[in-house]
Design an enzyme around this catalytic site. Structure first.
Site, mmCIF file in Angstrom:
data_model
loop_
_atom_site.group_PDB
_atom_site.id
_atom_site.type_symbol
_atom_site.label_atom_id
_atom_site.label_comp_id
_atom_site.label_asym_id
_atom_site.label_seq_id
_atom_site.Cartn_x
_atom_site.Cartn_y
_atom_site.Cartn_z
ATOM 1 N N SER A 124 0.906 -1.249 0.162
ATOM 2 C CA SER A 124 -0.100 -0.118 -0.050
ATOM 3 C C SER A 124 0.918 1.175 0.060
ATOM 4 O O SER A 124 1.957 1.376 0.652
ATOM 5 C CB SER A 124 -0.959 0.030 1.303
ATOM 6 O OG SER A 124 -1.480 1.359 1.542
ATOM 7 N N TYR A 149 -2.148 -0.972 11.001
ATOM 8 C CA TYR A 149 -2.476 -1.424 9.609
ATOM 9 C C TYR A 149 -1.094 -1.193 8.453
ATOM 10 O O TYR A 149 -0.650 -1.905 7.987
ATOM 11 C CB TYR A 149 -3.680 -0.892 8.905
ATOM 12 C CG TYR A 149 -3.698 -1.238 7.468
ATOM 13 C CD1 TYR A 149 -3.945 -2.546 7.056
ATOM 14 C CD2 TYR A 149 -3.464 -0.193 6.371
ATOM 15 C CE1 TYR A 149 -4.099 -2.644 5.602
ATOM 16 C CE2 TYR A 149 -3.660 -0.393 5.021
ATOM 17 C CZ TYR A 149 -3.953 -1.780 4.652
ATOM 18 O OH TYR A 149 -4.068 -1.872 3.331
ATOM 19 N N LYS A 153 1.907 -3.802 6.665
ATOM 20 C CA LYS A 153 2.332 -3.632 5.580
ATOM 21 C C LYS A 153 3.712 -3.405 5.205
ATOM 22 O O LYS A 153 4.453 -4.083 4.718
ATOM 23 C CB LYS A 153 1.510 -2.775 4.552
ATOM 24 C CG LYS A 153 0.138 -3.204 4.361
ATOM 25 C CD LYS A 153 -0.088 -4.150 3.524
ATOM 26 C CE LYS A 153 -1.708 -4.667 3.493
ATOM 27 N NZ LYS A 153 -1.717 -5.672 3.049
HETATM 28 P P1 NAD Z 1 -11.147 -7.209 1.348
HETATM 29 O O1 NAD Z 1 -11.163 -7.081 2.780
HETATM 30 O O2 NAD Z 1 -12.355 -7.102 0.292
HETATM 31 O O3 NAD Z 1 -10.411 -8.532 0.868
HETATM 32 C C1 NAD Z 1 -9.559 -9.323 1.623
HETATM 33 C C2 NAD Z 1 -10.089 -10.912 1.658
HETATM 34 O O4 NAD Z 1 -9.122 -11.545 2.364
HETATM 35 C C3 NAD Z 1 -11.560 -10.961 2.052
HETATM 36 O O5 NAD Z 1 -12.299 -11.616 1.199
HETATM 37 C C4 NAD Z 1 -11.076 -11.691 3.569
HETATM 38 O O6 NAD Z 1 -12.201 -12.642 3.652
HETATM 39 C C5 NAD Z 1 -9.925 -12.467 3.012
HETATM 40 N N1 NAD Z 1 -9.049 -12.710 4.408
HETATM 41 C C6 NAD Z 1 -8.588 -12.150 5.272
HETATM 42 N N2 NAD Z 1 -7.970 -12.757 6.378
HETATM 43 C C7 NAD Z 1 -7.782 -14.048 5.776
HETATM 44 C C8 NAD Z 1 -7.071 -14.835 6.551
HETATM 45 N N3 NAD Z 1 -6.332 -14.693 7.467
HETATM 46 N N4 NAD Z 1 -7.142 -16.048 5.549
HETATM 47 C C9 NAD Z 1 -7.857 -16.330 4.509
HETATM 48 N N5 NAD Z 1 -8.405 -15.123 4.036
HETATM 49 C C10 NAD Z 1 -8.369 -14.075 4.672
HETATM 50 O O7 NAD Z 1 -9.974 -6.155 0.794
HETATM 51 P P2 NAD Z 1 -9.349 -5.888 -0.584
HETATM 52 O O8 NAD Z 1 -9.759 -4.160 -0.633
HETATM 53 O O9 NAD Z 1 -9.772 -6.588 -1.517
HETATM 54 O O10 NAD Z 1 -7.810 -5.846 -0.308
HETATM 55 C C11 NAD Z 1 -7.041 -6.913 -0.793
HETATM 56 C C12 NAD Z 1 -5.563 -6.572 -0.232
HETATM 57 O O11 NAD Z 1 -5.155 -5.453 -0.812
HETATM 58 C C13 NAD Z 1 -5.532 -6.339 1.272
HETATM 59 O O12 NAD Z 1 -4.093 -7.145 1.505
HETATM 60 C C14 NAD Z 1 -5.222 -4.874 1.417
HETATM 61 O O13 NAD Z 1 -4.667 -4.735 2.738
HETATM 62 C C15 NAD Z 1 -4.733 -4.530 0.371
HETATM 63 N N6 NAD Z 1 -4.847 -3.061 -0.162
HETATM 64 C C16 NAD Z 1 -6.122 -2.637 -0.355
HETATM 65 C C17 NAD Z 1 -6.545 -1.299 -0.658
HETATM 66 C C18 NAD Z 1 -7.880 -0.741 -0.442
HETATM 67 O O14 NAD Z 1 -7.999 0.400 -0.527
HETATM 68 N N7 NAD Z 1 -8.770 -1.572 -0.918
HETATM 69 C C19 NAD Z 1 -5.263 -0.500 -0.610
HETATM 70 C C20 NAD Z 1 -4.123 -0.827 -0.371
HETATM 71 C C21 NAD Z 1 -3.883 -2.275 -0.135
HETATM 72 N N1 UFG Z 2 -13.003 10.697 2.839
HETATM 73 C C1 UFG Z 2 -13.950 11.769 3.283
HETATM 74 N N2 UFG Z 2 -15.197 11.281 3.758
HETATM 75 C C2 UFG Z 2 -15.316 9.886 3.927
HETATM 76 C C3 UFG Z 2 -14.154 9.023 3.634
HETATM 77 C C4 UFG Z 2 -13.070 9.652 3.111
HETATM 78 O O1 UFG Z 2 -14.009 12.944 2.972
HETATM 79 O O2 UFG Z 2 -16.447 9.372 4.161
HETATM 80 C C5 UFG Z 2 -11.670 11.498 2.325
HETATM 81 C C6 UFG Z 2 -10.664 11.167 3.068
HETATM 82 O O3 UFG Z 2 -10.491 12.122 4.161
HETATM 83 C C7 UFG Z 2 -9.488 11.031 2.210
HETATM 84 C C8 UFG Z 2 -10.283 10.612 0.930
HETATM 85 O O4 UFG Z 2 -11.490 10.800 1.059
HETATM 86 O O5 UFG Z 2 -9.036 12.507 2.005
HETATM 87 C C9 UFG Z 2 -9.923 9.219 0.601
HETATM 88 O O6 UFG Z 2 -10.204 8.385 1.629
HETATM 89 P P1 UFG Z 2 -10.332 6.862 1.998
HETATM 90 O O7 UFG Z 2 -10.724 6.389 3.105
HETATM 91 O O8 UFG Z 2 -11.158 6.419 0.676
HETATM 92 O O9 UFG Z 2 -8.884 6.330 1.549
HETATM 93 P P2 UFG Z 2 -7.493 6.755 2.282
HETATM 94 O O10 UFG Z 2 -6.580 7.193 1.117
HETATM 95 O O11 UFG Z 2 -7.580 7.212 3.590
HETATM 96 O O12 UFG Z 2 -6.892 5.130 2.560
HETATM 97 C C10 UFG Z 2 -6.768 4.268 1.611
HETATM 98 C C11 UFG Z 2 -7.096 2.851 1.957
HETATM 99 C C12 UFG Z 2 -5.815 2.312 2.793
HETATM 100 C C13 UFG Z 2 -4.689 2.577 2.177
HETATM 101 C C14 UFG Z 2 -4.308 4.064 1.616
HETATM 102 C C15 UFG Z 2 -3.104 3.940 0.961
HETATM 103 O O13 UFG Z 2 -8.346 2.726 2.933
HETATM 104 O O14 UFG Z 2 -5.846 0.765 3.172
HETATM 105 O O15 UFG Z 2 -5.485 4.422 0.661
HETATM 106 O O16 UFG Z 2 -3.262 5.064 -0.073
HETATM 107 F F1 UFG Z 2 -3.497 2.334 2.881
#
Ligand code: NAD
Ligand code: UFG
Length: 338
Positions: A124, A149, A153
């Site tokens: 991330s 979190y 990572k």
């Molecule tokens: P998500 O929660 O939708 O998907 C994660 C999946 O992993 C879920 O289906 C959950 O049931 C499964 N899971 C969790 N713990 C587990 C375990 N111990 N064993 C087996 N399965 C398990 O999340 P996502 O948005 O699809 O994110 C996927 C990956 O990308 C994560 O590692 C997350 O940290 C990373 N990531 C996501 C974002 C974002 O904004 N969505 C940003 C940066 C990184």
């Molecule tokens: N925001 C609002 N209102 C809301 C939600 C978010 O104003 O209800 C704003 C936040 O303050 C930020 C922007 O929208 O300025 C984006 O916020 P998100 O929560 O959608 O995303 P973040 O950038 O905070 O974080 C995301 C993922 C993290 C990851 C990170 C990496 O949630 O898991 O991006 O860039 F680590």
């Protein structure tokens, strides 16, 4: 090739499984369904006309992993499984280190025992910490993530670097995602957060569909063009295509490679509201609320390394991100439970 996708029933993982099947790979999904849905995989199977081998289980379960690697000949592992709620990680840090750090260590030990040494890890942009230099490029030193979190990572990145130093047969991609949003254009799979969404786009779509009253915009006094937070949003289909490119690249690159997966430009919260209103043809009621703890003012990716080395670039614009997010939400107002 035969690919293990951990967390394949989640938001990004389900889109990844779809893209892998469309590219004629064999796919095995391991997911404990703590935040995913088996229905997402049924829909992926319906969309592609192909079967997905689904194993319900946990990446921290070494015996299960050993059985899995024994029963399926796996070439590459795409590791999405983990927890991702920033606020929850502050309240329950041990859960986050257990799922995200111990989970990855257990997975790698099972991979090592099975002789599988190609891994793509979901990292991330949070690993850059509070870095004043935007855009973020991969040569920047990692910073101090502001929550457990983010630290989990960064720890995993370091564990994987040590692993590749100790045994040069490993090929590992650390993919630093910026802000994944949107859904598959079919509207059949998408992001289905449990409870109140933490992230901006699912909150907007839930307001639009009537599940929430109004959006809170967290702060309008940041040093940004309109005062609201700026992020680099990337369409989930672009993101998974970046994984396909990274998978191909690490086949001929030993060691650890790091790539940002972002669009390379920033949009403010107000830009996103406007883009949604245009795409969906409806207004989003919002109010200005105080800043959210731990939020940074602005950052976006320098995505040129991935373009150079992977021949990959995000191509879908914010209108497409919003139109696709909306199609998913309006077709499935209650998510997979609708
Ligand atoms: P998500 O929660 O939708 O998907 C994660 C999946 O992993 C879920 O289906 C959950 O049931 C499964 N899971 C969790 N713990 C587990 C375990 N111990 N064993 C087996 N399965 C398990 O999340 P996502 O948005 O699809 O994110 C996927 C990956 O990308 C994560 O590692 C997350 O940290 C990373 N990531 C996501 C974002 C974002 O904004 N969505 C940003 C940066 C990184
Ligand atoms: N925001 C609002 N209102 C809301 C939600 C978010 O104003 O209800 C704003 C936040 O303050 C930020 C922007 O929208 O300025 C984006 O916020 P998100 O929560 O959608 O995303 P973040 O950038 O905070 O974080 C995301 C993922 C993290 C990851 C990170 C990496 O949630 O898991 O991006 O860039 F680590």
């Amino acid at each position: 090739m035969s690919i293990l996708v951990t967390g394949g029933a989640g938001y990004i993982g389900s889109h990844m499984v779809l893209a892998l099947l469309e590219h004629h790979h064999e796919v095995v999904v391991l997911d404990n369904l703590s935040n995913g849905s088996a229905a997402s995989l049924e829909r992926v199977a319906a969309l592609t006309g192909r079967d997905v081998a689904f194993i319900e289980g946990d990446v921290r379960d070494r015996e299960l992993l050993d059985r899995l690697f024994h029963q399926h000949k796996i070439d590459d592992v795409l590791h999405f499984a983990g927890l991702k709620a920033v606020g929850e990680s502050v309240e329950h840090p041990l859960r986050y280190f257990d799922y995200n750090v111990s989970g990855t260590v257990t997975l790698c030990r099972a991979m090592e025992a099975a002789g599988v040494r190609r891994l793509v890890f979901s990292s991330s942009a949070t690993v850059y910490g509070d870095n004043d230099t935007v855009p973020y490029d991969e040569a920047l030193p990692t910073g101090e993530p502001t929550n457990p979190y983010g630290r989990s990572k960064l720890m995993v990145e370091e564990v994987l670097r040590d692993l590749a130093r100790a045994d040069t047969r490993w090929s590992i991609a650390l993919l630093r995602y910026f802000n994944p949003v949107g859904a598959h254009p079919s509207g059949l799979i998408g992001e289905d957060p449990l409870g109140i969404p933490n992230n901006l786009v699912p909150y907007i779509t839930q307001v639009a569909v009537g599940r929430r009253d109004a959006l809170s915009v967290f702060g309008n006094d940041y040093p940004t063009p309109d005062g609201t937070g700026v992020r680099d949003y990337i369409h989930v289909m672009d993101l998974v295509e970046g994984h396909l490119a990274a998978m191909k690249a690490i086949g001929r690159r030993p060691g650890v490679s790091v790539w940002n997966l972002g669009g390379g430009r920033g949009y403010s919260v107000l830009d996103m509201i406007q883009a949604f209103e245009k795409a969906a043809g409806r207004k989003i009621p919002y109010r200005i609320a105080p800043r959210r703890d731990g939020d940074l003012a602005q950052y976006w990716a320098d995505a040129s390394k991935a373009e150079r080395e992977l021949d990959w670039k995000a191509t879908r614009d914010i209108e497409a991100m919003m139109a696709d997010a909306w199609r998913w939400q309006v077709n499935n107002p209650g998510g997979y439970a609708s």
